[in-house]
Design an enzyme around this catalytic site. Structure first.
Site, short mmCIF file in Angstrom:
data_model
loop_
_atom_site.label_atom_id
_atom_site.label_comp_id
_atom_site.label_asym_id
_atom_site.label_seq_id
_atom_site.Cartn_x
_atom_site.Cartn_y
_atom_site.Cartn_z
N ASP A 14 13.08 -4.19 12.48
CA ASP A 14 12.59 -2.97 11.81
C ASP A 14 11.09 -3.08 11.52
OD1 ASP A 14 12.86 -0.43 10.74
OD2 ASP A 14 13.33 -1.18 8.74
N HIS A 31 7.02 0.49 19.02
CA HIS A 31 8.25 0.05 19.70
C HIS A 31 7.90 -0.85 20.89
CE1 HIS A 31 10.44 2.63 17.11
NE2 HIS A 31 10.06 3.77 17.67
N LEU A 125 23.10 -18.45 26.68
CA LEU A 125 22.95 -17.58 25.51
C LEU A 125 23.67 -16.27 25.76
CD1 LEU A 125 21.54 -16.76 22.79
CD2 LEU A 125 19.67 -15.88 24.17
C1 IPE Z 1 17.79 0.09 11.49
O1 IPE Z 1 16.51 0.54 11.19
C2 IPE Z 1 18.12 0.31 12.93
C3 IPE Z 1 17.33 -0.46 13.90
C4 IPE Z 1 16.42 -1.36 13.65
C5 IPE Z 1 17.65 -0.20 15.25
P1 IPE Z 1 16.25 1.97 10.57
O2 IPE Z 1 14.78 2.10 10.42
O3 IPE Z 1 16.94 3.02 11.35
O4 IPE Z 1 16.97 1.86 9.13
P2 IPE Z 1 16.73 2.67 7.79
O5 IPE Z 1 16.64 4.12 8.16
O6 IPE Z 1 15.43 2.18 7.21
O7 IPE Z 1 17.88 2.32 6.92
C1 IPE Z 2 12.81 -0.12 14.22
O1 IPE Z 2 11.58 0.31 13.81
C2 IPE Z 2 13.16 0.39 15.60
C3 IPE Z 2 14.17 1.46 15.61
C4 IPE Z 2 14.85 1.87 14.59
C5 IPE Z 2 14.41 2.11 16.88
P1 IPE Z 2 11.37 1.70 13.08
O2 IPE Z 2 11.08 2.74 14.12
O3 IPE Z 2 12.50 2.03 12.18
O4 IPE Z 2 10.05 1.42 12.24
P2 IPE Z 2 9.76 1.91 10.75
O5 IPE Z 2 10.87 1.40 9.88
O6 IPE Z 2 9.72 3.40 10.78
O7 IPE Z 2 8.46 1.29 10.42
MG MG Z 3 12.88 1.57 10.23
#
Ligand code: IPE
Ligand code: IPE
Ligand code: MG
Length: 244
Positions: A14, A31, A125
């Site tokens: 995240d 990303h 793995l």
């Molecule tokens: C969790 O992250 C999902 C992934 C990393 C794929 P999110 O950014 O979607 O989670 P919330 O919305 O902060 O809970």
């Molecule tokens: C995690 O990073 C990747 C996905 C959920 C696809 P985020 O896109 O949630 O990044 P933040 O949390 O908004 O910074």
């Molecule tokens: Mg996020």
């Protein structure tokens, strides 16, 4: 292999969007910038003899993000699979995608099937990428399989126990994660492996995913090595069980 090494690590990657925003870039750039961290984790697991790694790449709820972000992510998944599969194979990695794969584009489904087929014989793995995955979706799909087996007469209700239920979940026969890592500063599960995380050790960092490097991964492993896992027992009982 060290006794305190996790057998299975699960990671919520995240913070990509914030990483990009901090640099005045589009979320998509974040990303993309997260891919080297994925590669690092795979390589570290291979090098250290950690047998399973499960990465949360896209949740059931992430479909509700803006359409351009979703389509950029799907393109990134297609490209990354195409680009990485040769190296994964060379490293002995067996790749599998877990989640509601029918929700993915036909093109992505085809790439996933190819990558899974290509790496199916590898044993160093087990790498699971969770895409269109939700812990609640997983529990429901496992329940449906059992219900169908009962309805057809192949299974008795009284035969359903935790082991049989777990076998129908996306991780199947893989051991439950020992160590859970979440980057990006949030302290929540966000509908990741709800069933399988029951006794997983949780580790959180404020680092944003593209900034997650070897040193941070080592910190998580060191912290895990110092944890005392008791599974509901007293410390004395657990020590006795460990030495048996
Ligand atoms: C969790 O992250 C999902 C992934 C990393 C794929 P999110 O950014 O979607 O989670 P919330 O919305 O902060 O809970
Ligand atoms: C995690 O990073 C990747 C996905 C959920 C696809 P985020 O896109 O949630 O990044 P933040 O949390 O908004 O910074
Ligand atoms: Mg996020």
């Amino acid at each position: 292999m060290s006794a305190t090494l996790p057998r299975h690590v699960a990671i919520i990657m995240d913070g990509n969007g914030r990483w990009a925003q901090q640099r005045g870039l589009a979320r998509h750039a974040g990303h993309k910038a997260g891919i080297p961290a994925v590669r690092m984790c795979v390589e570290e697991c291979v090098r250290r003899g950690i047998g399973a790694l499960t990465l949360f790449a896209f949740s059931s709820e992430n479909w509700r993000r803006p359409e351009t972000e979703v389509s950029n992510l799907m393109t990134l998944f297609v490209d990354a699979l195409e680009r990485e599969v040769t190296d994964l194979h060379a490293n002995g990695v067996r790749l599998a995608v877990i989640g509601d794969r029918h929700a993915l584009s036909v093109r992505l489904q085809a790439r996933v099937a190819e990558a899974e087929h290509h790496t199916a014989g590898n044993t160093r793995l087990r790498l699971q990428i969770a895409m269109s995955y939700g812990g609640r979706w997983d529990i429901v799909q496992a329940a449906r399989k059992l219900a169908a087996a009962v309805a057809s007469g192949a299974l008795r209700t009284s035969d359903i126990d935790e082991a049989r239920f777990a076998a129908g979940l996306a991780l199947g026969e893989l051991p439950d994660p020992d160590l859970f890592i979440r980057t990006g500063g949030e302290h929540r599960i966000s509908n990741f492996l709800l069933w399988n995380l029951a006794y997983t050790e949780l580790w959180f960092t404020d680092l944003l995913w593209p900034d997650f490097g070897v040193a941070a991964f080592e910190s998580a492993l060191a912290c895990f090595a110092g944890r005392e896992r008791r599974y509901g027992l007293t410390a004395a009982q657990q020590r006795e069980a460990d030495s048996a």
